[in-house]
Design an enzyme around this catalytic site. Structure first.
Site, PDB file in Angstrom:
ATOM      1  CG  HIS A   1      -5.677  -1.779   0.315  1.00  0.00           C
ATOM      2  ND1 HIS A   1      -4.947  -1.657  -0.845  1.00  0.00           N
ATOM      3  CD2 HIS A   1      -5.115  -1.400   1.142  1.00  0.00           C
ATOM      4  CE1 HIS A   1      -3.786  -0.909  -0.394  1.00  0.00           C
ATOM      5  NE2 HIS A   1      -4.106  -0.800   1.014  1.00  0.00           N
TER       6      HIS A   1
ATOM      7  CB  SER B   1      -0.856  -0.090   1.201  1.00  0.00           C
ATOM      8  OG  SER B   1      -1.759   0.845   1.086  1.00  0.00           O
TER       9      SER B   1
ATOM     10  CG  ASP C   1      -6.948  -2.208  -3.626  1.00  0.00           C
ATOM     11  OD1 ASP C   1      -7.341  -1.124  -2.955  1.00  0.00           O
ATOM     12  OD2 ASP C   1      -5.615  -2.444  -3.567  1.00  0.00           O
TER      13      ASP C   1
END
Length: 310
Positions: free
Chosen positions: A281, A155, A251
């Site tokens: 995610h 991320s 996501d």
């Protein structure tokens, strides 16, 4: 493709708790909530120690994980945790680092970079670059082979890993064996990638969450196009180390991650890319708890072992 049933049930349970969204919380309250979330324990490792790394006129800490075995010198992975440049810590990603350490057979160095809003862009990027250079420079004392070094993250950590490889290319050393990019942030939220609308709410990380993160990390919209904030905006991706880039099918960050994969391939970078349909995610942290995540995590391990020729 719809969410995997395991992921859907997990999200339904989370929704039932009725917790307020990030946009209604201060960074401090959001951090406390993130730290309190239950997590599955990671794999056993031989040793864990904390080291201090100088960064500019300050220091940050890192956690060093060493796998079982008798080898004195092992490959190394510098791991940068996610959390939108605002949340999470060495503790929230302890399981991910333990699992990588044990499964790959590498020393993992997890970086506790300084976070926003107390430390805004580009502090986190500067910290991560300094940390990778420090690890390479202290490889001997860490038991790491400097010729076998990967930088990776998930991320916002994937964003910082991608930016670190760009800066190492442009600003000089050390040599890297690869970059491990796990559903990375690669572009300014204002770019309007379609997955932001498709998965805006109800899939874990929301579009509003990402707006909150960007507002904390890079509050000046004019700065968000800088390639050290949005690596997709870099003029060239040529000359970067081999990359693994995995996206989750459900996501908000899916499309910008895949756009980055496309640019890496077009630039001639050796690339292993895959979209994992049905996942969302943050799924890497659920390895060992949700069976749906097993192929995703095993892909990370297989790629790293191949890079290291293990």
């Amino acid at each position: 493709m719809p969410l995997h049933p395991e992921i859907a049930a997990d999200l339904a349970a989370a929704a039932a708790r009725g917790e307020p969204p990030l946009k209604d919380l201060s960074a401090q309250v959001a951090r406390a909530r993130a730290e309190a979330e239950p997590r599955v324990a990671g794999a056993p490792v031989k040793a864990v120690e904390t080291v201090s790394i100088p960064v500019g006129g300050s220091t940050i800490v890192a956690r060093v994980y060493r796998p079982f075995g008798e080898d004195d010198v092992l490959p190394g992975i510098v791991y940068i945790h996610g959390g939108g440049w605002v949340l999470c810590s060495l503790d929230t990603h302890d399981n991910v680092c333990r699992n990588l350490c044990a499964s790959v057979g590498a020393v993992v160095v997890s970086i506790d970079y300084r976070m926003a809003p107390e430390h805004r862009f580009p502090v986190a990027s500067d910290d991560c670059l300094a940390a990778v250079r420090w690890v390479a420079g202290h490889a001997g004392s860490l038991g790491i082979d400097p010729a076998k070094l990967i930088v990776g993250g998930d991320s916002a950590g994937g964003n910082l890993a991608a930016v670190t490889t760009l800066r190492i290319r442009d600003e000089g050393g050390p040599a890297l064996s690869g970059q491990m990019l796990i559903y990375p942030v690669t572009d300014d939220i204002a770019a309007g990638h379609p997955s932001y609308a498709e998965f805006a709410d109800g899939f874990g990380l929301t579009a509003d969450d990402m707006a909150w993160f960007w507002d904390h990390y890079v509050p000046n919209p004019a700065e968000r196009a800088h390639p050290h904030a949005s690596p997709l905006r870099a003029e060239s991706l040529a000359g970067l180390p081999p990359a693994l880039l995995l996206t989750a099918g459900c996501d908000v960050l899916r499309d910008e991650g895949e756009a980055y994969a496309g640019r890496l391939a077009a630039a001639g970078v050796t690339l292993d890319f895959r979209r994992y349909e049905g996942l969302n995610h943050g799924c890497a942290g659920d390895y060992g708890r949700l069976r749906a995540v097993t192929p995703f995590f095993e892909h990370l391990v297989t790629w790293a072992r191949a890079i290291f020729r293990l």
